[in-house]
Design a protein around this motif. Structure first.
Motif, PDB file in Angstrom:
ATOM      1  N   ARG A 169      35.571  47.575  36.099  1.00 40.17           N
ATOM      2  CA  ARG A 169      36.126  47.482  34.999  1.00 40.17           C
ATOM      3  C   ARG A 169      37.793  47.473  35.231  1.00 40.17           C
ATOM      4  NH1 ARG A 169      34.057  51.614  32.172  1.00 40.17           N
ATOM      5  NH2 ARG A 169      32.466  50.304  31.754  1.00 40.17           N
ATOM      6  N   GLY A 170      38.044  48.471  36.410  1.00 37.43           N
ATOM      7  CA  GLY A 170      39.357  48.494  36.801  1.00 37.43           C
ATOM      8  C   GLY A 170      40.044  47.246  37.475  1.00 37.43           C
ATOM      9  N   ILE A 171      39.214  46.753  38.481  1.00 33.47           N
ATOM     10  CA  ILE A 171      39.558  45.504  39.085  1.00 33.47           C
ATOM     11  C   ILE A 171      39.626  44.286  38.108  1.00 33.47           C
ATOM     12  CG2 ILE A 171      38.591  43.629  40.404  1.00 33.47           C
ATOM     13  CD1 ILE A 171      36.960  45.625  42.066  1.00 33.47           C
ATOM     14  N   GLY A 172      38.931  44.286  37.066  1.00 34.26           N
ATOM     15  CA  GLY A 172      39.193  43.371  35.807  1.00 34.26           C
ATOM     16  C   GLY A 172      40.647  43.479  35.293  1.00 34.26           C
ATOM     17  N   ALA A 173      40.650  44.824  34.919  1.00 38.88           N
ATOM     18  CA  ALA A 173      42.216  45.316  34.262  1.00 38.88           C
ATOM     19  C   ALA A 173      43.369  44.972  35.059  1.00 38.88           C
ATOM     20  CB  ALA A 173      42.073  46.658  33.890  1.00 38.88           C
ATOM     21  N   GLY A 174      43.211  44.970  36.613  1.00 38.51           N
ATOM     22  CA  GLY A 174      44.245  44.732  37.469  1.00 38.51           C
ATOM     23  C   GLY A 174      44.354  43.171  37.551  1.00 38.51           C
ATOM     24  N   LEU A 175      43.285  42.524  37.563  1.00 42.15           N
ATOM     25  CA  LEU A 175      43.363  41.106  37.584  1.00 42.15           C
ATOM     26  C   LEU A 175      43.609  40.419  36.302  1.00 42.15           C
ATOM     27  CD1 LEU A 175      40.235  40.146  39.609  1.00 42.15           C
ATOM     28  CD2 LEU A 175      42.662  40.110  40.341  1.00 42.15           C
ATOM     29  N   ASP A 176      43.791  41.279  35.343  1.00 46.13           N
ATOM     30  CA  ASP A 176      44.385  40.649  33.790  1.00 46.13           C
ATOM     31  C   ASP A 176      43.318  39.725  33.326  1.00 46.13           C
ATOM     32  OD1 ASP A 176      45.667  41.052  31.624  1.00 46.13           O
ATOM     33  OD2 ASP A 176      47.177  39.357  32.181  1.00 46.13           O
ATOM     34  N   VAL A 177      42.055  39.905  33.590  1.00 45.27           N
ATOM     35  CA  VAL A 177      41.072  39.174  32.922  1.00 45.27           C
ATOM     36  C   VAL A 177      40.583  39.343  31.506  1.00 45.27           C
ATOM     37  CG1 VAL A 177      40.143  38.633  35.225  1.00 45.27           C
ATOM     38  CG2 VAL A 177      39.022  40.369  33.757  1.00 45.27           C
ATOM     39  N   ARG A 178      39.770  38.435  31.033  1.00 44.75           N
ATOM     40  CA  ARG A 178      39.446  38.726  29.513  1.00 44.75           C
ATOM     41  C   ARG A 178      38.142  39.444  29.691  1.00 44.75           C
ATOM     42  NH1 ARG A 178      38.139  33.474  26.428  1.00 44.75           N
ATOM     43  NH2 ARG A 178      36.619  33.364  27.946  1.00 44.75           N
ATOM     44  N   GLY A 179      38.004  40.547  28.621  1.00 41.55           N
ATOM     45  CA  GLY A 179      36.880  41.732  28.785  1.00 41.55           C
ATOM     46  C   GLY A 179      36.032  41.458  27.526  1.00 41.55           C
ATOM     47  N   PRO A 180      35.589  42.451  27.389  1.00 41.22           N
ATOM     48  CA  PRO A 180      35.208  43.888  27.982  1.00 41.22           C
ATOM     49  C   PRO A 180      34.443  43.463  29.624  1.00 41.22           C
ATOM     50  CG  PRO A 180      33.712  43.910  26.382  1.00 41.22           C
ATOM     51  CD  PRO A 180      34.586  42.783  26.118  1.00 41.22           C
TER      52      PRO A 180
END
Length: 173
Positions: free
Chosen positions: A47-58
């Motif tokens: 989840r942190g990696i996704g936030a750092g890459l600025d990807v669509r979530g969750p």
């Protein structure tokens, strides 16, 4: 093979922040293999990696879909492919998922032993948590791999081992 990080992360929030820091070093073609027991924090790190890459979530555990692609929110961003290899029986089944390893950052939970020959370089991330620590978060999207949360949010030991030439000049804070 080189150890890029070996230390304690105090909480789920710290694990997510570590994922954001780790994402700052990632680019298309990077592969991470996450190993740890249920509730260790693999999905929280992702989840942190996704936030750092600025990807669509969750970003949630892909247990029941096996692989989930999170496209980038901005132009020129890199997609995150989040894979749960727990239910896969072989590397051939992983190959059947037709993952775009070259143009994505790929995070594989439970992937140890499934990725031989897939990449020249990769990161092995091992997360250890105290035995019997905490209880799964009742609100987690996947109770089979739920992250341990407060009040029993115990520190984890995280070790990141780099394999291959891609990581020879990289250091993690």
């Amino acid at each position: 093979m080189a150890v890029l990080f070996d230390g304690e992360i105090a909480s789920s929030e710290g694990m997510e922040r570590f994922g954001i820091r780790l994402a700052s070093e990632l680019r298309a073609g990077d592969l991470l293999v996450l190993t740890g027991p249920l509730g260790a924090g693999k999905t929280t790190l992702t989840r942190g990696i996704g936030a750092g890459l600025d990807v669509r979530g969750p970003v949630a555990s892909p247990t029941f879909v096996l692989a989930r692609t999170h496209p980038p929110l901005g132009e020129g961003g890199v997609p995150l492919v989040h894979v749960d290899a727990y239910r896969l029986g072989s590397a051939a089944e992983l190959d059947d998922l037709d993952i775009d390893f070259d143009r994505s950052v790929v995070v594989v939970e439970w992937g140890s032993g499934f990725l031989d020959g897939v990449a020249e370089s990769w990161l092995d991330v091992t997360i250890e948590r105290p035995v019997g620590a905490g209880a799964p978060d009742a609100g987690a999207s996947d109770a089979t791999d739920a992250d341990v949360t407060a009040p029993d949010d115990e520190p984890r030991r995280v070790t990141v081992v780099a394999h291959g030439p891609r990581w020879s000049a990289v250091t993690l804070p």
